[in-house]
Design an enzyme around this catalytic site. Structure first.
Site, short mmCIF file in Angstrom:
data_model
loop_
_atom_site.label_atom_id
_atom_site.label_comp_id
_atom_site.label_asym_id
_atom_site.label_seq_id
_atom_site.Cartn_x
_atom_site.Cartn_y
_atom_site.Cartn_z
N SER A 129 3.23 -1.88 10.33
CA SER A 129 4.41 -2.35 10.78
C SER A 129 5.11 -3.74 10.39
O SER A 129 6.02 -4.10 10.93
CB SER A 129 4.91 -1.81 12.04
OG SER A 129 4.45 -0.22 12.48
N GLU B 212 -5.65 -4.82 10.48
CA GLU B 212 -4.56 -3.72 10.75
C GLU B 212 -5.00 -2.99 11.83
O GLU B 212 -5.68 -1.86 11.95
CB GLU B 212 -4.73 -2.81 9.55
CG GLU B 212 -4.31 -3.18 8.12
CD GLU B 212 -3.44 -2.05 7.25
OE1 GLU B 212 -2.54 -2.61 6.85
OE2 GLU B 212 -4.00 -1.03 7.15
N GLY C 164 2.26 2.42 10.58
CA GLY C 164 3.04 3.49 10.83
C GLY C 164 3.45 3.81 12.05
O GLY C 164 4.53 4.80 12.00
N ASN D 207 0.86 -1.08 0.06
CA ASN D 207 0.13 -0.17 -0.04
C ASN D 207 0.82 1.06 0.06
O ASN D 207 1.39 1.50 1.10
CB ASN D 207 -0.86 -0.08 1.15
CG ASN D 207 -1.66 1.36 1.45
OD1 ASN D 207 -1.72 2.28 0.54
ND2 ASN D 207 -2.39 1.39 2.45
N HIS E 232 -9.49 1.51 4.73
CA HIS E 232 -8.46 1.56 5.44
C HIS E 232 -8.51 2.69 6.60
O HIS E 232 -9.37 3.33 6.48
CB HIS E 232 -7.26 2.21 4.40
CG HIS E 232 -5.90 1.99 5.03
ND1 HIS E 232 -5.28 3.14 6.15
CD2 HIS E 232 -5.13 1.32 5.08
CE1 HIS E 232 -4.25 2.80 6.36
NE2 HIS E 232 -3.69 1.62 5.80
N LYS F 47 0.07 4.12 -0.21
CA LYS F 47 -0.33 5.46 0.30
C LYS F 47 -0.09 6.60 -0.63
O LYS F 47 -0.06 6.54 -1.76
CB LYS F 47 0.07 5.61 1.65
CG LYS F 47 -0.08 4.40 2.67
CD LYS F 47 0.08 4.53 4.22
CE LYS F 47 -0.27 3.35 4.64
NZ LYS F 47 -0.24 3.29 6.26
N GLU G 269 -6.90 4.94 7.82
CA GLU G 269 -6.95 6.35 7.35
C GLU G 269 -7.94 6.82 6.53
O GLU G 269 -8.08 7.96 6.80
CB GLU G 269 -5.31 6.67 6.58
CG GLU G 269 -4.20 6.27 7.30
CD GLU G 269 -3.03 5.63 6.61
OE1 GLU G 269 -2.91 5.75 5.40
OE2 GLU G 269 -2.10 5.19 7.21
P1 13P Z 1 2.94 0.48 7.63
O1 13P Z 1 3.37 -0.88 7.20
O2 13P Z 1 3.67 1.55 7.14
O3 13P Z 1 2.63 0.28 9.28
O4 13P Z 1 1.48 0.84 7.26
C1 13P Z 1 0.47 -0.30 7.25
C2 13P Z 1 -0.52 -0.02 6.38
O5 13P Z 1 -1.33 1.15 6.76
C3 13P Z 1 -0.87 -0.72 5.15
O6 13P Z 1 -1.92 -0.45 4.53
#
Ligand code: 13P
Length: 249
Positions: A211, A166, A172, A9, A94, A11, A96
């Site tokens: 992560s 997640e 993150g 992903n 997601h 982002k 976010e």
């Molecule tokens: P990270 O791997 O940067 O923690 O992000 C995970 C994520 O949100 C994947 O959709």
């Protein structure tokens, strides 16, 4: 046997030049991956990435889709459009998007329905915040998020999903869920899916996200109900993304 799936992903990262370099690197090592590879890229780069990935065996995906089919929805991208650009996957719900764009469980379910109708495979993200985990609300949150999907979708549609657990506190933050915590939640998700369709309980791949790194991937992927990863930061480096995808015994 569920085939492992590793989804990057990206982002809101990338540029024409950087995408070319990253995908060239991923392509070069893709043969050694112990499962299927996919990258979910920003919508404006779908055409570029689709071209670079043609004949590579690496699947293309998007990071969101409209809950509407077509029409006066400024700024939205429909499932049919994603399909037009060769997408196989689309990330939906997601954390976010739930947090910054107020996406509800019902909208997530509608988006999943649109994606499935266009022949895409939705990757549905679920997971609790730190405050919810500390208040022992993990099960309630997962239950609510999955049940909203199950109430809208037909059993055959549920069988066509991918789910990603997640935990928001791991996204993150550099702090991943332990394999045991993740496995426990994955089992609970699988049991909920099985209530709607026994076949979905067996077939649906449940990815872990939050992560995930080359250093922790093997331990996570050894768990019987962790069927791959949804990888943010580490998917922006070809070597790290590939190292995760190779970290299966
Ligand atoms: P990270 O791997 O940067 O923690 O992000 C995970 C994520 O949100 C994947 O959709």
């Amino acid at each position: 046997m569920r085939r492992k799936l590793f989804v990057g992903n990206w982002k809101m990262n990338g540029s024409l030049v950087a995408n070319g370099v990253l995908l060239k690197g991923v392509r070069a090592g893709a043969q050694e991956a112990r499962g299927e590879l996919a990258v979910c890229v920003p919508a404006c780069y779908l055409a570029q990435c689709s071209q670079i990935l043609s004949m590579s065996g690496i699947a293309l995906g998007a990071q969101d889709v409209s809950s509407h089919t077509v029409g006066a929805y400024t700024g939205e991208v429909s499932a049919r459009m994603l399909q037009d650009f060769g997408c196989r996957y689309v990330i939906i719900g997601h954390s976010e998007r739930r947090e910054y764009h107020g996406e509800t469980d019902e909208e997530v379910a509608q988006k999943a329905q649109r994606a499935l109708a266009a022949g895409l495979t939705p990757i549905i993200c679920v997971g609790e915040t730190l405050a919810e985990r500390e208040a022992s609300l993990t099960w309630d949150v997962i239950n609510r998020q999955i049940k909203a999907l199950l109430s809208l979708l037909e059993p055959a549609e549920v069988e066509g999903l991918v789910v990603a657990y997640e935990p928001v506190w791991a996204v993150g933050t550099g702090k991943n869920a332990t394999p045991e915590i993740a496995q426990e939640v994955h089992v609970a998700i699988r049991a909920l899916l099985a209530q709607k369709s026994a076949e979905a309980g067996k077939r649906v791949r449940i990815l872990y996200g939050g992560s995930m790194r080359p250093e922790n991937a093997l331990d996570l992927l050894q768990m019987p109900d962790i069927d791959g990863g949804l990888i943010g930061g580490a998917s922006l480096k070809a070597d790290d993304f590939l190292a995760i995808a190779k970290a299966v015994l």
